[in-house]
Design an enzyme around this catalytic site. Structure first.
Site, PDB file in Angstrom:
ATOM      1  N   SER A   1       1.304  -7.356  -8.856  1.00 56.30           N
ATOM      2  CA  SER A   1       2.237  -6.511  -7.941  1.00 56.30           C
ATOM      3  C   SER A   1       2.433  -7.034  -6.885  1.00 56.30           C
ATOM      4  O   SER A   1       1.740  -7.988  -6.411  1.00 56.30           O
ATOM      5  CB  SER A   1       0.696  -5.509  -7.387  1.00 56.30           C
ATOM      6  OG  SER A   1       0.013  -4.688  -8.701  1.00 56.30           O
TER       7      SER A   1
ATOM      8  N   GLU B   1       3.503  -8.493  -1.508  1.00 58.02           N
ATOM      9  CA  GLU B   1       1.917  -9.328  -1.577  1.00 58.02           C
ATOM     10  C   GLU B   1       2.659 -10.647  -1.686  1.00 58.02           C
ATOM     11  O   GLU B   1       1.273 -11.400  -1.324  1.00 58.02           O
ATOM     12  CB  GLU B   1       1.384  -8.464  -2.369  1.00 58.02           C
ATOM     13  CG  GLU B   1      -0.176  -8.794  -2.941  1.00 58.02           C
ATOM     14  CD  GLU B   1      -0.941  -7.954  -3.955  1.00 58.02           C
ATOM     15  OE1 GLU B   1      -1.696  -8.808  -4.046  1.00 58.02           O
ATOM     16  OE2 GLU B   1      -1.006  -7.134  -4.040  1.00 58.02           O
TER      17      GLU B   1
ATOM     18  N   ARG C   1      -6.120  -6.815   1.473  1.00 57.72           N
ATOM     19  CA  ARG C   1      -4.775  -7.564   1.129  1.00 57.72           C
ATOM     20  C   ARG C   1      -5.095  -9.319   2.274  1.00 57.72           C
ATOM     21  O   ARG C   1      -3.688  -9.624   2.120  1.00 57.72           O
ATOM     22  CB  ARG C   1      -3.797  -7.362   0.683  1.00 57.72           C
ATOM     23  CG  ARG C   1      -3.880  -6.655  -0.699  1.00 57.72           C
ATOM     24  CD  ARG C   1      -4.332  -7.438  -2.084  1.00 57.72           C
ATOM     25  NE  ARG C   1      -4.837  -5.843  -3.206  1.00 57.72           N
ATOM     26  CZ  ARG C   1      -6.303  -6.205  -3.565  1.00 57.72           C
ATOM     27  NH1 ARG C   1      -6.774  -5.760  -2.015  1.00 57.72           N
ATOM     28  NH2 ARG C   1      -6.268  -4.928  -4.246  1.00 57.72           N
TER      29      ARG C   1
END
Length: 360
Positions: free
Chosen positions: A261, A352, A178
């Protein structure tokens, strides 16, 4: 700095969370030239810039954004196989692969659907992810055993420091879990140094998808992990799995009023993974564990929350707006979950989505 106009364009109308106050200035860039001009003009004036793709990974403050919001609406796709819209078969002259360049503002799932139809292999497990193509290399978007780093050949950007176009080959993008150089290299507190203009993917050609690397997806397809399945079947299975978790956008389903998420799976010393928690190797002495498992075993169940911001009723990793939440409502829930997991396991979850004008 432009003060947000309370009567101006509201960012809640442009984010999947349906949260965010007004923009100081709102510009829609439909061409690459318009995109570069909008960013360069704001930079020259010392104006903060917020780039807006699909709005699926943003948490914007209730006060809005005190600067120029540039909605990236560029479109277009070219490939070295020729993009006729016809399916590519195993006898295609370019069966060794297809080099496909996609504009930053193009819809990601639209591109994935097109790739599956054309017989381009390597992004099928990334079906159903909302947002724009240009956002995917920034976060190194991934799901169900695939991530874009596996297929990105190059990323072309506008460098806001050097004021020129640059091209980064895949290995130069510093992709990680990520993360990427595009996320790490900042221009200011509001945005990154590099404005993605287009992304080029190196995709295999065929009728079968890449080897299925994710156990849950393999089970849904009825194949052994590591085996292949038809491209269309992989896409359908992923859309089914994501839909069951509220991860496919549906305006009528508040479980999809989220940023996907909210927390990344933490990477910790292998010895610190809680007993019973899933663990995957993540480098020497390290392991990646499941944020969802940590959240659930810290006592947070699906649907947790008494206010207008709650955990999804389908998946504990998604924080959702039940219809009239504010950004502060959502952040309060995020803090509660983060702090609860830390108290239970000593692990601090990392968000995130990009936080704009707010913080945890």
């Amino acid at each position: 700095m432009t003060v947000p106009d309370p009567a101006g364009e509201r960012l809640r109308d442009h984010t999947t969370l349906r949260l965010g106050g007004p923009a100081g200035r709102f510009v829609v860039a439909t061409t690459e030239a318009e995109l570069v001009e909008a960013v360069s003009t704001a930079d020259a004036a010392g104006e903060p810039v917020l780039l807006l793709g699909g709005g699926s990974n943003l948490v914007v403050a209730d006060a809005g954004f005190p600067g120029t919001v540039v909605a990236v609406a560029t479109t277009g796709l070219t490939s070295d196989t020729g993009d006729t819209g016809e399916a590519v078969g195993p006898d295609d002259a370019t069966c060794g692969g297809a080099l496909v360049t996609v504009a930053a503002g193009a819809d990601w799932d639209g591109f994935v659907a097109h790739a599956v139809e054309r017989g381009w292999v390597g992004v099928e497990a990334l079906s159903g992810i909302p947002g724009a193509v240009g956002s995917t290399p920034i976060q190194n978007v991934g799901a169900y055993g695939q991530d874009v780093a596996q297929t990105i050949a190059r990323v072309r950007v506008w460098d806001r420091v050097l004021n020129r176009v640059r091209t980064f080959a895949g290995p130069d993008c510093d992709f990680g879990y990520r993360s990427s150089r595009f996320k790490a290299e900042r221009y200011d507190a509001w945005g990154g140094r590099h404005v993605v203009l287009d992304v080029t993917f190196q995709l295999a050609v065929g009728t079968l998808g890449a080897p299925v690397a994710y156990a849950e997806l393999a089970r849904a397809l009825g194949v052994e992990q590591g085996r292949r399945a038809p491209l269309a079947d992989v896409r359908a299975a992923v859309l089914g799995l994501r839909g069951g978790k509220g991860m496919v956008l549906d305006a009528e389903d508040h479980d999809t009023w989220s940023a996907g998420s909210f927390f990344t799976n933490p990477v910790v010393p292998a010895a610190e993974v809680p007993e019973g928690a899933p663990a995957w190797p993540a480098g020497e002495g390290l392991a990646k564990t499941s944020a969802a498992w940590l959240i659930e075993h810290a006592g947070f169940v699906r649907g947790h929350g008494a206010g207008p911001a709650r955990l999804s009723t389908k998946h504990t990793l998604a924080l959702t707006n039940r219809g009239d939440a504010t950004t502060e409502d959502l952040l309060a829930l995020a803090r509660e979950v983060r702090d609860g997991v830390h108290a239970a396991f000593g692990i601090t979850l990392v968000h995130e989505p990009v936080l704009v004008g707010c913080e945890l």
